[in-house]
Every structure is written in C-alpha cells, then in structure tokens.
Design a protein around this motif. Structure first.
Motif, PDB file in Angstrom:
ATOM      1  N   TRP A  34     -11.441   4.300  10.319  1.00 12.54           N
ATOM      2  CA  TRP A  34     -10.402   3.507  10.947  1.00 12.54           C
ATOM      3  C   TRP A  34     -10.976   2.116  11.207  1.00 12.54           C
ATOM      4  O   TRP A  34     -12.059   1.985  11.788  1.00 12.54           O
ATOM      5  CB  TRP A  34      -9.948   4.150  12.245  1.00 12.54           C
ATOM      6  CG  TRP A  34      -9.128   5.394  12.064  1.00 12.54           C
ATOM      7  CD1 TRP A  34      -7.771   5.512  12.201  1.00 12.54           C
ATOM      8  CD2 TRP A  34      -9.602   6.723  11.766  1.00 12.54           C
ATOM      9  NE1 TRP A  34      -7.371   6.823  11.992  1.00 12.54           N
ATOM     10  CE2 TRP A  34      -8.477   7.577  11.715  1.00 12.54           C
ATOM     11  CE3 TRP A  34     -10.868   7.269  11.514  1.00 12.54           C
ATOM     12  CZ2 TRP A  34      -8.577   8.939  11.443  1.00 12.54           C
ATOM     13  CZ3 TRP A  34     -10.979   8.620  11.229  1.00 12.54           C
ATOM     14  CH2 TRP A  34      -9.834   9.443  11.199  1.00 12.54           C
ATOM     15  N   LYS A  36      -5.668   4.012   1.048  1.00 16.44           N
ATOM     16  CA  LYS A  36      -5.214   3.558   2.355  1.00 16.44           C
ATOM     17  C   LYS A  36      -4.164   4.536   2.855  1.00 16.44           C
ATOM     18  O   LYS A  36      -3.147   4.774   2.204  1.00 16.44           O
ATOM     19  CB  LYS A  36      -4.626   2.154   2.236  1.00 16.44           C
ATOM     20  CG  LYS A  36      -4.082   1.598   3.541  1.00 16.44           C
ATOM     21  CD  LYS A  36      -3.515   0.202   3.313  1.00 16.44           C
ATOM     22  CE  LYS A  36      -2.860  -0.349   4.571  1.00 16.44           C
ATOM     23  NZ  LYS A  36      -2.316  -1.716   4.353  1.00 16.44           N
ATOM     24  N   GLU A  82      -2.751   3.395  12.361  1.00 19.76           N
ATOM     25  CA  GLU A  82      -2.822   4.356  13.454  1.00 19.76           C
ATOM     26  C   GLU A  82      -3.458   3.677  14.665  1.00 19.76           C
ATOM     27  O   GLU A  82      -4.148   2.656  14.518  1.00 19.76           O
ATOM     28  CB  GLU A  82      -3.626   5.597  13.055  1.00 19.76           C
ATOM     29  CG  GLU A  82      -3.027   6.372  11.889  1.00 19.76           C
ATOM     30  CD  GLU A  82      -3.838   7.597  11.520  1.00 19.76           C
ATOM     31  OE1 GLU A  82      -4.817   7.912  12.241  1.00 19.76           O
ATOM     32  OE2 GLU A  82      -3.510   8.241  10.501  1.00 19.76           O
ATOM     33  N   ASP A 125     -13.082   9.791   6.475  1.00 18.33           N
ATOM     34  CA  ASP A 125     -11.972   8.978   6.963  1.00 18.33           C
ATOM     35  C   ASP A 125     -12.541   7.916   7.879  1.00 18.33           C
ATOM     36  O   ASP A 125     -13.397   8.212   8.728  1.00 18.33           O
ATOM     37  CB  ASP A 125     -10.968   9.833   7.735  1.00 18.33           C
ATOM     38  CG  ASP A 125     -10.161  10.756   6.842  1.00 18.33           C
ATOM     39  OD1 ASP A 125      -8.975  10.482   6.632  1.00 18.33           O
ATOM     40  OD2 ASP A 125     -10.720  11.760   6.346  1.00 18.33           O
ATOM     41  N   THR A 166      -5.190   0.131  14.176  1.00 14.88           N
ATOM     42  CA  THR A 166      -6.196   0.216  13.125  1.00 14.88           C
ATOM     43  C   THR A 166      -5.548   0.623  11.804  1.00 14.88           C
ATOM     44  O   THR A 166      -4.419   1.129  11.769  1.00 14.88           O
ATOM     45  CB  THR A 166      -7.289   1.253  13.465  1.00 14.88           C
ATOM     46  OG1 THR A 166      -6.707   2.569  13.465  1.00 14.88           O
ATOM     47  CG2 THR A 166      -7.925   0.971  14.813  1.00 14.88           C
ATOM     48  N   THR A 167      -6.291   0.418  10.727  1.00 15.19           N
ATOM     49  CA  THR A 167      -5.900   0.888   9.406  1.00 15.19           C
ATOM     50  C   THR A 167      -6.845   2.015   8.996  1.00 15.19           C
ATOM     51  O   THR A 167      -8.071   1.876   9.109  1.00 15.19           O
ATOM     52  CB  THR A 167      -5.967  -0.239   8.371  1.00 15.19           C
ATOM     53  OG1 THR A 167      -5.112  -1.307   8.784  1.00 15.19           O
ATOM     54  CG2 THR A 167      -5.531   0.254   6.996  1.00 15.19           C
ATOM     55  N   ARG A 168      -6.259   3.093   8.524  1.00 13.38           N
ATOM     56  CA  ARG A 168      -7.054   4.270   8.146  1.00 13.38           C
ATOM     57  C   ARG A 168      -7.197   4.350   6.629  1.00 13.38           C
ATOM     58  O   ARG A 168      -6.237   4.153   5.882  1.00 13.38           O
ATOM     59  CB  ARG A 168      -6.380   5.540   8.668  1.00 13.38           C
ATOM     60  CG  ARG A 168      -7.100   6.836   8.302  1.00 13.38           C
ATOM     61  CD  ARG A 168      -6.324   8.022   8.854  1.00 13.38           C
ATOM     62  NE  ARG A 168      -6.923   9.286   8.470  1.00 13.38           N
ATOM     63  CZ  ARG A 168      -6.406  10.490   8.770  1.00 13.38           C
ATOM     64  NH1 ARG A 168      -5.272  10.546   9.479  1.00 13.38           N
ATOM     65  NH2 ARG A 168      -6.997  11.593   8.380  1.00 13.38           N
ATOM     66  N   TYR A 169      -8.441   4.668   6.201  1.00 16.21           N
ATOM     67  CA  TYR A 169      -8.736   4.914   4.788  1.00 16.21           C
ATOM     68  C   TYR A 169      -9.369   6.300   4.664  1.00 16.21           C
ATOM     69  O   TYR A 169     -10.085   6.754   5.564  1.00 16.21           O
ATOM     70  CB  TYR A 169      -9.704   3.871   4.240  1.00 16.21           C
ATOM     71  CG  TYR A 169      -9.170   2.464   4.257  1.00 16.21           C
ATOM     72  CD1 TYR A 169      -8.499   1.931   3.156  1.00 16.21           C
ATOM     73  CD2 TYR A 169      -9.333   1.640   5.377  1.00 16.21           C
ATOM     74  CE1 TYR A 169      -8.004   0.627   3.163  1.00 16.21           C
ATOM     75  CE2 TYR A 169      -8.840   0.343   5.391  1.00 16.21           C
ATOM     76  CZ  TYR A 169      -8.179  -0.153   4.291  1.00 16.21           C
ATOM     77  OH  TYR A 169      -7.691  -1.443   4.312  1.00 16.21           O
ATOM     78  N   SER A 170      -9.131   6.962   3.538  1.00 21.05           N
ATOM     79  CA  SER A 170      -9.638   8.320   3.362  1.00 21.05           C
ATOM     80  C   SER A 170     -10.056   8.542   1.921  1.00 21.05           C
ATOM     81  O   SER A 170      -9.463   7.962   0.988  1.00 21.05           O
ATOM     82  CB  SER A 170      -8.562   9.341   3.749  1.00 21.05           C
ATOM     83  OG  SER A 170      -9.041  10.675   3.599  1.00 21.05           O
ATOM     84  N   LYS A 200     -13.912   3.888  14.009  1.00 15.36           N
ATOM     85  CA  LYS A 200     -13.977   5.346  14.062  1.00 15.36           C
ATOM     86  C   LYS A 200     -14.249   5.862  12.657  1.00 15.36           C
ATOM     87  O   LYS A 200     -13.811   5.285  11.663  1.00 15.36           O
ATOM     88  CB  LYS A 200     -12.655   5.931  14.576  1.00 15.36           C
ATOM     89  CG  LYS A 200     -12.608   7.458  14.624  1.00 15.36           C
ATOM     90  CD  LYS A 200     -11.226   7.963  15.065  1.00 15.36           C
ATOM     91  CE  LYS A 200     -11.145   9.474  15.038  1.00 15.36           C
ATOM     92  NZ  LYS A 200      -9.800   9.986  15.435  1.00 15.36           N
ATOM     93  N   LYS A 201     -14.979   6.974  12.586  1.00 12.08           N
ATOM     94  CA  LYS A 201     -15.147   7.669  11.313  1.00 12.08           C
ATOM     95  C   LYS A 201     -15.148   9.165  11.564  1.00 12.08           C
ATOM     96  O   LYS A 201     -15.571   9.640  12.625  1.00 12.08           O
ATOM     97  CB  LYS A 201     -16.441   7.271  10.614  1.00 12.08           C
ATOM     98  CG  LYS A 201     -17.683   7.826  11.292  1.00 12.08           C
ATOM     99  CD  LYS A 201     -18.809   8.084  10.316  1.00 12.08           C
ATOM    100  CE  LYS A 201     -19.984   8.763  11.022  1.00 12.08           C
ATOM    101  NZ  LYS A 201     -21.123   8.989  10.133  1.00 12.08           N
TER     102      LYS A 201
END
Length: 271
Positions: A211, A180, A184, A209, A191-195, A220-221
């Motif tokens: 969102w 995590k 953003e 990545d 949103t929460t971003r994961y990568s 979003k990706k």
C-alpha cells in the motif's frame, strides 16, 4: 568443522533466522520468468517511482507481525535506516511457536535487536548470560555467517541487509502478474494497493501486497506463502520516514561473539 560444532552452528543460525524473521522473506528467485508475460508499463513505472522514493527516505519506523506455521509467531517494533548500510533497533516479542519455547529456555521471549553495517546483535536472557560469563548480547558478524553455515548463512546475511522497506517494492517488481488493485485506507491515509505473485527462496510461491501513500512511500506490506515449516504470513507498517535512527553498538564487555562461543564450546548442550 566437527559434527558437534556443526550441530551447534546449525542451531544458532536457525535461531538467528527466527530472530531476524522480519528479513527472512525478501530474497526473490527469478528463475523460469524469461517467457512469462510482463505487467503493464504504467504499473511498472509507478512501482519504480515508489522504490526510488522509499529508498531515498533513508529511515522509517516499522511495526510488524510474522507467523511461520507452528514454528514461529512474533511481533517487532522499532526503527530502520539504510543510508550507509543497514542500521536499526527493534524490540522483538515471540508470541508462539517452537521458537518461543526455545527463547523461554534461553531466559526471555522479548529481546532487543540491533542492526549495524558489519553485524547483527541480539540481547538474550539471563539463562544465556549464565553460559557466557554474564554477557547478555550475542554478535552475529555477517562475514562469519557463510563460514558457519555455508550458502544458507550467506543468504541470511543478504536477507538481513535487505530488510528495508523498498526491498518489498523491488520484490514485487520481479512479479510477472503485478497489478494495481485500487485505492484503500490504511491508518487513516488514502493509499493505492498493488498485488502480485513472486517466487521466493525457501517458498514455492508468495503473494506480495503493498500500500503506497500519495507521496509514493510504502506504508504497508503483506507477504504470504508456504515454506517447508508451514504457512508464512508477514504484515508490516512503515511510518515517520526520515526519523532519526541512531544505533549504538552494545558494550564490548557485555557482548559474546558467536564464532568464539562455538570455538570455546560455551553453547554445548543448548540444543
């Protein structure tokens, strides 16, 4: 299969790969992960919730941009649905690369694409219609792709069926370093971003990545990696989950079947 027909098949499957570039980076390769460290349970649980929620939404609007080295630059916009097999309608515009040049020779750099459960349809330009008795649409039946291009055709068919948004979440779940990143803003939404990093068929490795909004829906990706034809970058935005996404099969009288065209030699000289 004769060498001439094989060459034509390879050209049209290669072109299909370009036509379906939004789907071309969704097949993971999980080899070599057995002894790798695992991500935290909290991150895995959160992503599984996102996968289920996004899958359960059954349809969405999508807009994306894709670049693959010097071979391809394109954008796509439309709707996808995945309740009972993949269906969808996209407008694809080629903005650069060698694929754009190929499409210009076929009479257009912007085309309609339709996904149906049994086949993919692409509306080509006037130069194509001149070779096919005035027919503008070309049909790629999924069942024919393996016969025309071996395992690569089967892989492509699977990728096309897997182009729906929750597939990106599933891909990220295969990562051993997914994390995590934080919160953003995307398109005005929190949103929460994961990568994470994944191994993908056709690329040495790839970063993914995503969102996720407060409803646990993917909004979003971004996928980045290096392929045999250059650097891959794809960005996609998803919205209006649950949107009506009815898709009609193109008129039979205006549709040419790829396998029949190859048998008839109608595409000789295209490549």
């Amino acid at each position: 299969m004769t060498s001439t027909r094989a060459r034509r098949s390879a050209f049209w499957v290669a072109l299909l790969t370009a036509l379906t570039a939004p789907a071309a980076c969704t097949s993971s390769d999980r080899s070599g992960e057995r002894d790798s460290p695992k991500p935290s349970r909290a991150v895995t649980a959160a992503l599984r919730t996102v996968e289920r929620t996004t899958d359960g939404a059954e349809s969405a609007r999508v807009r994306s941009t894709t670049t693959v080295g010097s071979a391809l630059s394109m954008k796509a916009n439309g709707t996808l649905a995945w309740h009972d097999g993949l269906t969808g309608a996209l407008t694809i515009t080629y903005t650069g690369g060698t694929t754009a040049e190929t499409m210009r020779r076929l009479g257009t750099t912007s085309m309609q694409a339709r996904y149906l459960p049994d086949a993919y349809y692409a509306r080509m330009g006037e130069a194509f219609a001149e070779k096919t008795d005035g027919k503008h649409w070309i049909k790629y039946a999924y069942k024919d792709l393996e016969r025309l291009a071996g395992s690569s055709g089967a892989d492509l068919a699977d990728q096309m069926r897997g182009t729906v948004p929750h597939t990106s979440v599933k891909l990220l779940l295969s990562s051993t370093d997914v994390r995590k990143v934080g919160e953003e803003t995307v398109s005005g939404e929190r949103t929460t971003r994961y990568s994470g990093t994944v191994r993908v068929a056709g690329a040495t490795s790839q970063t993914v990545d995503i969102w996720v909004d407060d409803r646990d829906l993917l909004v979003k990706k971004v996928e980045k990696g290096r392929t045999a034809t250059g650097q891959l970058t794809q960005t996609a935005y998803y919205s209006d989950y649950g949107v009506k996404a009815t898709v009609e099969k193109p008129p039979a009288g205006d549709t040419a079947d790829l396998e029949e065209l190859l048998e008839e030699g109608a595409l000789d000289g295209t490549s």
